[in-house]
Scaffold this active site. Structure first.
Site, PDB file in Angstrom:
ATOM      1  N   TYR A 241      -5.741   2.144   2.984  1.00  0.00           N
ATOM      2  CA  TYR A 241      -5.640   1.045   3.753  1.00  0.00           C
ATOM      3  C   TYR A 241      -6.844   1.201   4.837  1.00  0.00           C
ATOM      4  O   TYR A 241      -7.081   2.297   5.011  1.00  0.00           O
ATOM      5  CB  TYR A 241      -4.407   0.720   4.606  1.00  0.00           C
TER       6      TYR A 241
ATOM      7  N   THR B 122       6.532  -3.284   5.907  1.00  0.00           N
ATOM      8  CA  THR B 122       7.585  -2.034   4.974  1.00  0.00           C
ATOM      9  C   THR B 122       7.865  -1.248   5.826  1.00  0.00           C
ATOM     10  O   THR B 122       7.554  -1.258   7.418  1.00  0.00           O
ATOM     11  CB  THR B 122       6.483  -1.241   3.924  1.00  0.00           C
TER      12      THR B 122
ATOM     13  N   LYS C 212      -5.858   9.524   4.605  1.00  0.00           N
ATOM     14  CA  LYS C 212      -6.347   8.709   3.418  1.00  0.00           C
ATOM     15  C   LYS C 212      -7.704   8.987   3.077  1.00  0.00           C
ATOM     16  O   LYS C 212      -8.064   8.757   1.613  1.00  0.00           O
ATOM     17  CB  LYS C 212      -6.368   7.221   4.181  1.00  0.00           C
TER      18      LYS C 212
ATOM     19  N   GLY D 166       8.790  -1.361  -0.555  1.00  0.00           N
ATOM     20  CA  GLY D 166       7.529  -1.795  -0.074  1.00  0.00           C
ATOM     21  C   GLY D 166       6.605  -2.014  -1.112  1.00  0.00           C
ATOM     22  O   GLY D 166       7.013  -2.874  -2.143  1.00  0.00           O
TER      23      GLY D 166
ATOM     24  N   GLY E 217       7.561   6.723  -5.670  1.00  0.00           N
ATOM     25  CA  GLY E 217       7.488   5.989  -4.519  1.00  0.00           C
ATOM     26  C   GLY E 217       7.880   4.648  -4.781  1.00  0.00           C
ATOM     27  O   GLY E 217       7.298   3.562  -4.006  1.00  0.00           O
TER      28      GLY E 217
ATOM     29  N   TYR F 208      -5.169   3.890  13.097  1.00  0.00           N
ATOM     30  CA  TYR F 208      -4.987   4.009  11.797  1.00  0.00           C
ATOM     31  C   TYR F 208      -6.515   4.830  11.051  1.00  0.00           C
ATOM     32  O   TYR F 208      -6.194   5.943  10.905  1.00  0.00           O
ATOM     33  CB  TYR F 208      -4.723   2.472  11.026  1.00  0.00           C
TER      34      TYR F 208
ATOM     35  N   ALA G  50       5.145   6.960   0.689  1.00  0.00           N
ATOM     36  CA  ALA G  50       4.825   7.107   2.220  1.00  0.00           C
ATOM     37  C   ALA G  50       5.939   8.114   2.761  1.00  0.00           C
ATOM     38  O   ALA G  50       7.144   7.526   2.882  1.00  0.00           O
ATOM     39  CB  ALA G  50       4.898   5.880   2.805  1.00  0.00           C
TER      40      ALA G  50
HETATM   41  P1  NAI Z   1       7.534   2.595   2.142  1.00  0.00           P
HETATM   42  O1  NAI Z   1       8.343   3.443   3.247  1.00  0.00           O
HETATM   43  O2  NAI Z   1       8.159   1.027   1.731  1.00  0.00           O
HETATM   44  O3  NAI Z   1       7.883   3.447   0.524  1.00  0.00           O
HETATM   45  C1  NAI Z   1       7.744   4.615   0.562  1.00  0.00           C
HETATM   46  C2  NAI Z   1       8.178   5.114  -0.869  1.00  0.00           C
HETATM   47  O4  NAI Z   1       7.845   6.473  -1.050  1.00  0.00           O
HETATM   48  C3  NAI Z   1       9.705   5.044  -0.830  1.00  0.00           C
HETATM   49  O5  NAI Z   1       9.863   4.530  -2.465  1.00  0.00           O
HETATM   50  C4  NAI Z   1      10.310   6.233  -0.739  1.00  0.00           C
HETATM   51  O6  NAI Z   1      11.367   6.669  -1.286  1.00  0.00           O
HETATM   52  C5  NAI Z   1       9.026   7.136  -1.047  1.00  0.00           C
HETATM   53  N1  NAI Z   1       9.372   8.541  -0.735  1.00  0.00           N
HETATM   54  C6  NAI Z   1       8.963   8.999   0.531  1.00  0.00           C
HETATM   55  N2  NAI Z   1       9.133  10.566   0.345  1.00  0.00           N
HETATM   56  C7  NAI Z   1       9.307  10.690  -0.551  1.00  0.00           C
HETATM   57  C8  NAI Z   1       9.657  12.042  -1.452  1.00  0.00           C
HETATM   58  N3  NAI Z   1       9.454  13.023  -0.655  1.00  0.00           N
HETATM   59  N4  NAI Z   1       9.575  11.953  -2.705  1.00  0.00           N
HETATM   60  C9  NAI Z   1      10.023  10.931  -3.316  1.00  0.00           C
HETATM   61  N5  NAI Z   1       9.463   9.749  -2.611  1.00  0.00           N
HETATM   62  C10 NAI Z   1       9.478   9.692  -1.664  1.00  0.00           C
HETATM   63  O7  NAI Z   1       6.047   2.461   2.127  1.00  0.00           O
HETATM   64  P2  NAI Z   1       4.772   1.505   1.671  1.00  0.00           P
HETATM   65  O8  NAI Z   1       4.235   0.847   3.050  1.00  0.00           O
HETATM   66  O9  NAI Z   1       5.313   0.631   0.680  1.00  0.00           O
HETATM   67  O10 NAI Z   1       3.696   2.635   1.495  1.00  0.00           O
HETATM   68  C11 NAI Z   1       3.278   2.960   0.153  1.00  0.00           C
HETATM   69  C12 NAI Z   1       1.706   3.442  -0.074  1.00  0.00           C
HETATM   70  O11 NAI Z   1       1.104   2.228   0.036  1.00  0.00           O
HETATM   71  C13 NAI Z   1       1.556   4.213   1.117  1.00  0.00           C
HETATM   72  O12 NAI Z   1       0.587   5.305   0.570  1.00  0.00           O
HETATM   73  C14 NAI Z   1       0.994   3.668   2.194  1.00  0.00           C
HETATM   74  O13 NAI Z   1      -0.030   4.107   3.124  1.00  0.00           O
HETATM   75  C15 NAI Z   1       0.152   2.477   1.419  1.00  0.00           C
HETATM   76  N6  NAI Z   1      -0.264   1.383   2.123  1.00  0.00           N
HETATM   77  C16 NAI Z   1       0.672   0.487   2.661  1.00  0.00           C
HETATM   78  C17 NAI Z   1       0.370  -0.513   3.419  1.00  0.00           C
HETATM   79  C18 NAI Z   1       1.186  -1.465   4.225  1.00  0.00           C
HETATM   80  O14 NAI Z   1       0.858  -2.226   4.941  1.00  0.00           O
HETATM   81  N7  NAI Z   1       2.471  -1.121   4.220  1.00  0.00           N
HETATM   82  C19 NAI Z   1      -1.123  -0.923   3.498  1.00  0.00           C
HETATM   83  C20 NAI Z   1      -2.031  -0.390   2.549  1.00  0.00           C
HETATM   84  C21 NAI Z   1      -1.558   0.925   2.007  1.00  0.00           C
END
Ligand code: NAI
Length: 397
Positions: free
Chosen positions: A224, A275, A243, A51, A47, A234, A139
């Protein structure tokens, strides 16, 4: 063709390749202003195309000189479809890092699938070398069940009672009421299956069993917690259950890595940022806008990249680790300060009906949301035609 932002219910249906290039170059430039640190040399990010995962890749690549493998699920351009932002981020990250002479490899496809795990393991074994750090920053909205083939979907719902809250419709620039209905037992289970920890555990278990981790290797994932301000949707909702499951997997992974390679499994409680995934969650747009405003006022605002840089420099590889009673890294400690939360709460209530668009925090929130899709960069001419035929020849490698 000309590419203008196309938004539906806070989801972008397109991206601007040249803006995504500016976004990635901006992250790399920002990382170069931050101190370097000694960290992992070989990193697998699941991932890492946008983000938190992308910021992780940039800071580890630039500030720790790491080589990276990234597994992400992104769409290529086709016909009049521009391709997803992450597709272009992968391409332009590789281009920008080429002069470093280090390996930055991309696998684009489904991280849940066994065939993807096999390809990555093969590449580590034959070409890349053993891994020092696995970052799980996925995500996802859906996960295919390996035996039934069924596509299981995650949902963002409450548990128990419905909740109505304010959200910002970014396309229409309006405040809207949004009611989130309670999930069924099946929906809770499905969300845990997609966004919980079982796939992370599977990756770590398989890499350990295949002897593809270096001694002392670490695995980390991002959770989170947030505040009472957003807890109903959430942490107390379906995503919170997922989570909980991710965090429980973190405990198992910690034991596994400790026993087998003297390594460790870590959970970082990260702060709320803009994100693709976060904007989709009801109430979060309101929360993050006021949070930006308040944290900036108190001088504790961090960009997504700064946050991840501090996490790895100080708390994963440094000696300033803050842990809570469950052993989770609390890099979210600025966001969670009582005075910051009280001000966010008061400001959100005051601006519920009017005034939210006047905040600099809201302007920043909206600009960042456009920028993560390649829009609103001053040095990109959005009136100019983009030669998609030529850009379509580019591929993440
Ligand atoms: P994002 O949507 O920007 O990135 C998600 C990533 O997952 C992308 O690289 C996407 O290509 C990849 N992805 C999705 N489905 C996939 C699959 N089947 N196979 C391979 N790759 C796949 O998301 P974000 O917000 O950066 O989230 C990343 C983690 O951080 C999550 O676990 C989220 O819960 C956690 N998080 C996010 C916060 C926020 O405010 N955005 C706060 C705290 C934790």
């Amino acid at each position: 063709m000309q590419i203008k932002p196309s938004l539906r219910s806070n989801v972008f249906t397109n991206s601007h390749p040249l803006g995504c290039q500016q976004y990635v170059l901006g992250l790399i430039k920002e990382a170069k202003t931050l101190p370097n640190f000694t960290g992992p040399k070989k990193v697998l990010i699941i991932g890492g195309s946008s983000g938190y995962g992308l910021s992780t890749r940039v800071t580890l690549g630039v500030n720790a000189g790491a080589e990276t493998i990234n597994v992400s699920f992104e769409s290529r351009p086709k016909g009049d479809r521009t391709g997803s932002a992450g597709w272009w981020n992968n391409i332009y990250f590789q281009q920008a890092m080429q002069s470093s002479g280090k390996i930055h490899k991309d696998f684009v496809g489904d991280a849940f699938a066994q065939s993807m795990k096999d390809q990555v393991k093969d590449y580590i074994r034959k070409t890349f070398g053993k891994i020092d750090l696995i970052v799980y920053s996925l995500a996802a909205g859906a996960r295919q069940h390996p035996t039934t083939g069924e596509l299981v979907r995650s949902t963002l719902k409450t548990i128990g009672e419905p909740v109505t809250g304010k959200t910002i419709d970014i396309g229409e620039m309006q405040i809207k009421d949004l009611t989130v209905t309670p999930a069924s037992e099946q929906e809770i289970k499905d969300t845990v299956y997609v966004m919980g920890g079982s796939d992370w555990l599977d990756w770590v278990q398989q890499l350990t069993d295949a002897n593809l981790l270096n001694m002392g290797a670490k695995a980390i994932s991002y959770t989170y917690i947030g505040s009472k301000n957003n807890s109903k949707i959430y942490r107390d909702g379906t995503i919170g259950k997922a989570k909980d499951d991710l965090e429980a997997a973190g405990v198992q992974i910690n034991q596994l890595l400790k026993q087998r390679i003297k390594g460790e499994g870590l959970i970082s409680v990260s702060k709320a940022v803009v994100t693709k995934a976060s904007v989709f969650i009801p109430k979060i747009a309101f929360y993050v806008s006021t949070m930006f405003e308040v944290m900036k006022k108190h001088g504790v605002h961090e960009s997504t990249l700064q946050h991840k840089h501090r996490l790895f420099k100080d708390m994963v590889y440094g000696n300033k680790r803050l842990l809570d009673e469950k052993g989770r890294i609390r890099i979210d400690h600025y966001e969670m300060q009582a005075n910051i939360q009280a001000e966010i709460d008061a400001m959100s209530k005051k601006l519920e009906n009017d005034g939210i668009f006047q905040l600099n925090g809201t302007k920043q929130f909206i600009d960042e949301f456009y920028q993560i899709h390649g829009f609103r960069f001053a040095n990109v001419n959005y009136e100019a035609d983009v030669d998609m035929d030529k850009l379509s020849l580019l591929e993440p490698k």
